[in-house]
Design an enzyme around this catalytic site. Sequence first.
Site, short mmCIF file in Angstrom:
data_model
loop_
_atom_site.label_atom_id
_atom_site.label_comp_id
_atom_site.label_asym_id
_atom_site.label_seq_id
_atom_site.Cartn_x
_atom_site.Cartn_y
_atom_site.Cartn_z
N THR A 197 -6.22 -11.26 -65.16
CA THR A 197 -5.93 -11.29 -63.73
C THR A 197 -7.23 -11.52 -62.97
OG1 THR A 197 -6.29 -8.92 -63.35
CG2 THR A 197 -4.12 -9.60 -64.15
N CYS A 198 -7.16 -11.44 -61.64
CA CYS A 198 -8.37 -11.66 -60.85
C CYS A 198 -9.40 -10.57 -61.07
CB CYS A 198 -8.02 -11.76 -59.37
SG CYS A 198 -7.22 -10.29 -58.69
N ASN A 199 -8.95 -9.37 -61.48
CA ASN A 199 -9.88 -8.25 -61.64
C ASN A 199 -10.28 -7.94 -63.07
OD1 ASN A 199 -10.28 -7.63 -58.94
ND2 ASN A 199 -8.47 -6.32 -58.84
N ARG A 200 -9.55 -8.51 -64.04
CA ARG A 200 -9.86 -8.15 -65.43
C ARG A 200 -9.29 -9.15 -66.41
NH1 ARG A 200 -9.03 -3.06 -66.12
NH2 ARG A 200 -8.59 -2.66 -63.91
N GLU A 241 -3.20 0.82 -57.01
CA GLU A 241 -2.58 -0.47 -56.68
C GLU A 241 -1.30 -0.68 -57.48
OE1 GLU A 241 -3.99 -5.09 -56.04
OE2 GLU A 241 -5.12 -3.80 -57.38
N PRO A 242 -0.15 -0.88 -56.82
CA PRO A 242 1.12 -0.95 -57.53
C PRO A 242 1.33 -2.26 -58.30
CG PRO A 242 1.47 -1.30 -55.18
CD PRO A 242 0.03 -0.93 -55.34
N GLN A 263 1.69 -6.59 -63.67
CA GLN A 263 0.82 -7.44 -64.47
C GLN A 263 0.75 -6.96 -65.92
OE1 GLN A 263 -2.72 -7.02 -62.12
NE2 GLN A 263 -2.19 -8.67 -60.72
N GLY A 273 -0.14 -20.12 -52.22
CA GLY A 273 0.42 -19.40 -53.36
C GLY A 273 1.66 -18.64 -52.91
N ALA A 274 2.55 -18.35 -53.85
CA ALA A 274 3.80 -17.67 -53.50
C ALA A 274 4.17 -16.61 -54.52
CB ALA A 274 4.93 -18.70 -53.37
#
Length: 449
Positions: free
Chosen positions: A49-52, A113-114, A119, A188-189
């Site tokens: 993901t964007c963070n990991r 963060e939900p 993810q 993005g959607a």
Amino acid sequence: MALWVLGINHRTASVEKRERVSIPESEIASALQNALHLPGMQELAVMSTCNRTEFYVVGDEHSSRQALEEWWGAWLDVESESFEECLYVHEDQHAARHVMRVACGLDSMVLGEPQVLGQVKEAYNQAHAAGTTGTVLSRLFEHAFSVAKRVRTDTAIGENPVSVAYAAVSMARHIFSDMRRKSALLIGAGETMELVAQHLAQAGVGDMTVGNRSIERAEQLALRFEGRAVTLSAVPDELPAVDIVIASTGSQLPILGKGAVEKAVRRRKHKPIFMVDLAVPRDIEPEVGSLNDIFLYTVDDLHSVIEENRQSREGAAEEAEHLVQEGASEFMYQLRALDAVTTLKQFRGEVESVRDAELDKALRSLASGGDPETLLRSMARTLTNKFLHHPTVQVRKATAEGRVEVTDWLRELHGMEPLSGETESSGSSNGSHQSAPATPTESSTRNPS
């Protein structure tokens, strides 16, 4: 075989490094199936993901970690040495605890963060579909989902809207005093952009345009907020008319370049545009940030906004950490019990094999006219000797070597009472055995096994 996690995240690496080593969603299945052939690898899942970007592994950590690092770099055509110092590894119970913390949002940039639970579920579904999960990872993820659900139900960690999407909109509110008179372009959607749209609507933004590769998906999101939908190719044409741009797609290449934004600024007569790029790899070229009248932020720039909201969740996070620790201990207890099942099946099989052999021998003798009572006594004596021979040899050997706790375990396994005048653990004549081993109840409370 061990359970372990190898990863890189927002705490150990910048967005530049994270985007270099992220696995494109379109490559997840093939990457998993390819990496599963590495030495010592038995089960494998990955979340990017964007963070990991994290690999969840069941296998021999000592033989396969270096191989996985090298494979990771080779798969993405990146030197593994360039990101090696940003990596972390968690093993066994620490690995289980880490997965559960991630699923509960306790390891996120935004505490609680939900979206991260979705993810993690997607990562498991992708690995399951690719055929790279087995008993251990399946049990681990299901247990993590259960713990995450309990954290959401039993703590207040999810009460306040705190997310990367919320932080992005909150930052926009600091820049624009009246959001009701501003227009927004969402690139993005996906799930993150749905949250962005919700927070923008709550802030008063009524003019929203959604750009997406799939126009149908864009239309579905735009319809919910009375907005318009466009394709990604039309995004540059929309820029002159918008004040806020927030992007989060799965594209491997930037959607917005410096040239397109420069043209839009000229057409706007230098009215400022607020931009937030939530994607990794980034959707907006970093050079866009150098333009006058453009305020460009990435996920790493949201730390200050996120930190302000973190305080409200810290008390709930302590409760959540306790639930996660309990969950990790329970999972490892179940995992060790699963290992015991295999051993017990083998043990039972060997005992039954000896039994069947002696029974067949006795039946043949009986058919030949042997005396039934003599045969039964002989079979019972032979079975007793065969069942006890190996344990007897091993107990004598262990005791001679000073491992006197083996006799305590023998008594416990067979439900035998301590010898007269002894405690549960008699020790040895020279006093080398200092303390009694914990009972199963004590053991499972302190460190389940």
